[in-house]
Scaffold this motif. Structure first.
Motif, mmCIF file in Angstrom:
data_model
loop_
_atom_site.group_PDB
_atom_site.id
_atom_site.type_symbol
_atom_site.label_atom_id
_atom_site.label_comp_id
_atom_site.label_asym_id
_atom_site.label_seq_id
_atom_site.Cartn_x
_atom_site.Cartn_y
_atom_site.Cartn_z
ATOM 1 N N LEU A 37 0.828 -1.212 0.000
ATOM 2 C CA LEU A 37 0.000 0.000 0.000
ATOM 3 C C LEU A 37 0.865 1.266 0.000
ATOM 4 C CD1 LEU A 37 -2.646 -0.994 2.690
ATOM 5 C CD2 LEU A 37 -3.117 -0.494 0.283
ATOM 6 N N PRO A 38 0.326 2.362 -0.526
ATOM 7 C CA PRO A 38 1.062 3.636 -0.404
ATOM 8 C C PRO A 38 1.123 4.091 1.049
ATOM 9 C CG PRO A 38 -1.128 3.995 -1.335
ATOM 10 C CD PRO A 38 -0.938 2.512 -1.249
ATOM 11 N N GLU A 50 -9.728 2.470 1.519
ATOM 12 C CA GLU A 50 -9.783 3.751 0.799
ATOM 13 C C GLU A 50 -9.107 3.661 -0.562
ATOM 14 O OE1 GLU A 50 -8.292 7.210 2.848
ATOM 15 O OE2 GLU A 50 -9.807 7.075 4.415
ATOM 16 N N THR A 51 -7.945 3.031 -0.586
ATOM 17 C CA THR A 51 -7.098 3.129 -1.768
ATOM 18 C C THR A 51 -7.769 2.597 -3.027
ATOM 19 O OG1 THR A 51 -4.697 3.219 -2.108
ATOM 20 C CG2 THR A 51 -5.659 1.020 -2.079
ATOM 21 N N VAL A 52 -8.538 1.500 -2.883
ATOM 22 C CA VAL A 52 -9.154 0.904 -4.076
ATOM 23 C C VAL A 52 -10.274 1.784 -4.652
ATOM 24 C CG1 VAL A 52 -8.543 -1.471 -3.555
ATOM 25 C CG2 VAL A 52 -10.683 -0.537 -2.641
ATOM 26 N N THR A 54 -9.773 5.167 -5.001
ATOM 27 C CA THR A 54 -9.178 6.443 -5.405
ATOM 28 C C THR A 54 -8.956 6.515 -6.921
ATOM 29 O OG1 THR A 54 -6.924 5.606 -5.155
ATOM 30 C CG2 THR A 54 -7.903 6.668 -3.228
ATOM 31 N N GLN A 56 -6.351 7.536 -8.310
ATOM 32 C CA GLN A 56 -4.975 7.126 -8.598
ATOM 33 C C GLN A 56 -4.896 5.612 -8.802
ATOM 34 O OE1 GLN A 56 -5.666 9.108 -5.762
ATOM 35 N NE2 GLN A 56 -5.189 11.025 -6.806
ATOM 36 N N PHE A 57 -5.624 4.868 -7.962
ATOM 37 C CA PHE A 57 -5.644 3.408 -8.093
ATOM 38 C C PHE A 57 -6.334 3.006 -9.396
ATOM 39 C CE2 PHE A 57 -7.978 -0.611 -7.382
ATOM 40 C CZ PHE A 57 -6.902 -1.458 -7.205
ATOM 41 N N GLN A 59 -6.571 4.683 -12.105
ATOM 42 C CA GLN A 59 -5.690 4.965 -13.230
ATOM 43 C C GLN A 59 -4.633 3.868 -13.394
ATOM 44 O OE1 GLN A 59 -3.616 8.718 -12.963
ATOM 45 N NE2 GLN A 59 -3.955 8.975 -15.138
ATOM 46 N N ALA A 60 -4.092 3.445 -12.248
ATOM 47 C CA ALA A 60 -3.078 2.391 -12.269
ATOM 48 C C ALA A 60 -3.673 1.096 -12.819
ATOM 49 C CB ALA A 60 -2.506 2.169 -10.863
ATOM 50 N N THR A 61 -4.894 0.756 -12.383
ATOM 51 C CA THR A 61 -5.491 -0.496 -12.841
ATOM 52 C C THR A 61 -5.880 -0.418 -14.317
ATOM 53 O OG1 THR A 61 -7.590 0.264 -11.915
ATOM 54 C CG2 THR A 61 -6.342 -1.325 -10.634
ATOM 55 N N ASN A 63 -4.323 1.363 -16.589
ATOM 56 C CA ASN A 63 -3.064 1.213 -17.324
ATOM 57 C C ASN A 63 -2.619 -0.248 -17.348
ATOM 58 O OD1 ASN A 63 -2.805 3.870 -17.984
ATOM 59 N ND2 ASN A 63 -1.467 4.380 -16.268
ATOM 60 N N LEU B 144 5.022 2.156 -14.433
ATOM 61 C CA LEU B 144 4.822 0.807 -13.920
ATOM 62 C C LEU B 144 5.774 -0.168 -14.589
ATOM 63 C CD1 LEU B 144 0.967 0.513 -13.594
ATOM 64 C CD2 LEU B 144 2.650 1.235 -11.923
ATOM 65 N N TYR B 145 6.079 0.092 -15.817
ATOM 66 C CA TYR B 145 6.909 -0.827 -16.575
ATOM 67 C C TYR B 145 7.643 0.017 -17.596
ATOM 68 C CZ TYR B 145 1.899 -1.168 -16.669
ATOM 69 O OH TYR B 145 0.592 -0.913 -16.465
ATOM 70 N N ARG B 268 -0.390 8.752 -2.941
ATOM 71 C CA ARG B 268 -0.992 7.782 -3.881
ATOM 72 C C ARG B 268 -0.564 8.065 -5.310
ATOM 73 N NH1 ARG B 268 -6.501 8.521 -0.699
ATOM 74 N NH2 ARG B 268 -6.195 6.935 0.903
ATOM 75 N N HIS B 271 2.800 6.587 -5.794
ATOM 76 C CA HIS B 271 2.947 5.172 -5.457
ATOM 77 C C HIS B 271 2.940 4.294 -6.699
ATOM 78 C CE1 HIS B 271 2.844 1.704 -2.902
ATOM 79 N NE2 HIS B 271 1.762 1.239 -3.502
ATOM 80 N N TYR B 273 1.637 1.164 -7.953
ATOM 81 C CA TYR B 273 0.592 0.217 -7.563
ATOM 82 C C TYR B 273 0.778 -1.181 -8.153
ATOM 83 C CZ TYR B 273 -2.579 3.380 -5.107
ATOM 84 O OH TYR B 273 -3.153 4.209 -4.183
ATOM 85 N N PHE B 276 0.878 -4.127 -5.772
ATOM 86 C CA PHE B 276 -0.430 -4.248 -5.115
ATOM 87 C C PHE B 276 -1.436 -4.912 -6.055
ATOM 88 C CE2 PHE B 276 -4.650 -2.697 -4.004
ATOM 89 C CZ PHE B 276 -4.700 -2.921 -2.640
#
Lengths: 115, 317
Positions: A37-38, A50-52, A54, A56-57, A59-61, A63, B144-145, B268, B271, B273, B276
């Motif tokens: 976690l951050p 919380e994080t899931v 947001t 930011q999360f 966007q990460a998922t 990507n 990320l990569y 965040r 971070h 992710y 995770f």
């Protein structure tokens, strides 16, 4: 790399991984997830819930999903110790093949029609 | 544009810009988002030192004003890509003349060094400043990569410009132009003077469904409240100011919560992710939930694509 399945439409994993199903699974597996976690000053329990949710999360998922679908993620996932079949599916950009092989590797139950 | 080191893309967000100011060592300022120009009187602290406007840049956009040769304006041109957020905020900060605002050593050093140069060379100096770039890049989203991922929306063409009052005029500082642009004359409040120009722009972009965003640089609220608290406490010998002291403490706590929220969001943003997400996929797989979730996501994507195809078909008919 030529993806086979899922190539014709662009699949977003953001919805799937910020769903209640994912949040619940995260909660019951807090121990293995917390180290990743951050550092926000929240308790791990609080940050996990919380994080899931947001942007930011998400966007990460998204990507991540895009990279997985276009077959770009295989070599990276190999570094995380995912098995050969799972990585092979990732190299193909085969989302369902990836999910199936990862489920087999983690000893999860397959949906009925696949047994 | 030349490539003077790598500059990451910056999100147009008050938390990011406020922390960026801190990173530069600026004292006395914070950045707030401005949702409505009509209500700036009630939502923003005074004075508003300047505005940063983010919009999607299109070639051939006409400037909404006339180029100015006012030598009292510090204006640096943008010579590298992605630096425009920092460029916009620094162009503003260089023009703030207020004893309540401290620029800090990084920006003071840059100003003293670049002051005598022309706008292009000032931009060159800015892009070559390791200290400024380090602060800017501390907001980098982790890659990320190490792959060239062309997913999601492209941010390449987003651009930041600054609006600032100098003397009795409002200027637009756009690093992609040759010179500052004189936008409006100030009668009373400069925010009222700049509003029509920005509204015109917003209207143009809204019609094209183009995203834009407006940030305001204002006095640092917490710092002000703490100063007020200090003088209140000193004057409170007979406890007749207890209520005010209490009120101020509540307001300071509210500011602290906001700052904390900014810090969380920035943590965040920075971070990575990826570990995770991989772990989350594993636990979902272990619980037999991964295949149904992926199934659903694929079906939703197909449905969306189908709806779009249908819509396109209807349009053609």
């Amino acid at each position: 790399p030529g993806g086979s399945k899922g190539q014709e439409v662009s699949v977003s994993l953001g919805d799937a991984l910020s769903s209640d199903t994912a949040a619940e699974a995260a909660k019951t597996n807090a121990e293995s997830l917390s180290p990743h976690l951050p550092e926000t000053g929240n308790t791990p329990e609080k940050e996990l819930s919380e994080t899931v949710k947001t942007p930011q999360f998400r966007q990460a998922t998204d990507n991540f999903g895009h990279a997985l679908q276009t077959g770009q993620l295989g070599p990276v996932l190999a570094q995380f110790g995912l098995n050969e079949n799972t990585v092979a599916a990732a190299n193909q950009g085969d989302l369902l093949g990836f999910a199936r092989n990862l489920t087999l590797a983690e000893g999860g139950e397959l949906p009925k029609e696949e047994e | 544009m030349s490539d003077a080191g790598n500059w990451c893309l910056i999100e147009s967000d008050p938390g990011v810009f406020t922390e960026m100011l801190q990173g530069f060592g600026v004292k006395g300022l914070q950045v707030d988002e401005l949702y409505s120009l009509e209500h700036h009187e009630t939502t923003l602290a005074k004075p508003v030192y300047g505005l940063v406007f983010l919009f999607k840049w299109r070639p051939g956009d006409e400037p909404c004003g006339v180029p100015s040769n006012n030598g009292n304006i510090f204006f640096a041109q943008q010579v590298i890509q992605n630096a425009c957020a920092t460029q916009a905020i620094i162009n503003m900060l260089m023009n703030i003349d207020d004893p309540e605002v401290e620029l800090g050593s990084i920006l003071k050093e840059y100003k003293e060094f670049a002051l005598d140069f022309d706008p292009a060379t000032r931009g060159e100096c800015l892009s070559n400043s390791d200290k400024i770039r380090t602060v800017h890049n501390s907001f980098a989203r982790p890659t990320l990569y190490e792959l060239d991922i062309k997913g999601g929306k492209s941010e390449d063409n987003y651009h930041f410009v600054t609006y600032i009052p100098i003397g009795n005029k409002v200027y637009e500082l756009d690093g992609l132009r040759e010179a500052p642009i004189e936008v409006a004359e100030i009668e009373e409040d400069w925010m009222d003077a700049v509003t029509p120009a920005i509204q015109k722009r917003i209207q143009k972009y809204s019609e094209g469904e183009i995203h834009f965003n407006l940030l305001a640089v204002v006095p640092n609220r917490k710092q002000k409240l703490e100063e007020m608290l200090k003088s209140c406490q000193e004057a409170n010998v007979n406890h007749d100011l207890d209520d005010q002291v209490h009120e101020l403490n509540i307001e300071i706590a509210r500011e602290d919560r906001r700052i904390q929220q900014y810090q969380k969001e920035n943590a965040r943003r920075r971070h990575n992710y990826l570990p995770f997400v991989v772990e989350l996929l594993k636990v979902l797989a272990k619980e037999g939930k991964l295949i149904p979730l992926f199934d659903k996501a694929i079906n939703q994507a197909k449905e969306r694509a189908g709806q779009k195809a249908l819509l396109d078909l209807k349009r053609k008919q």
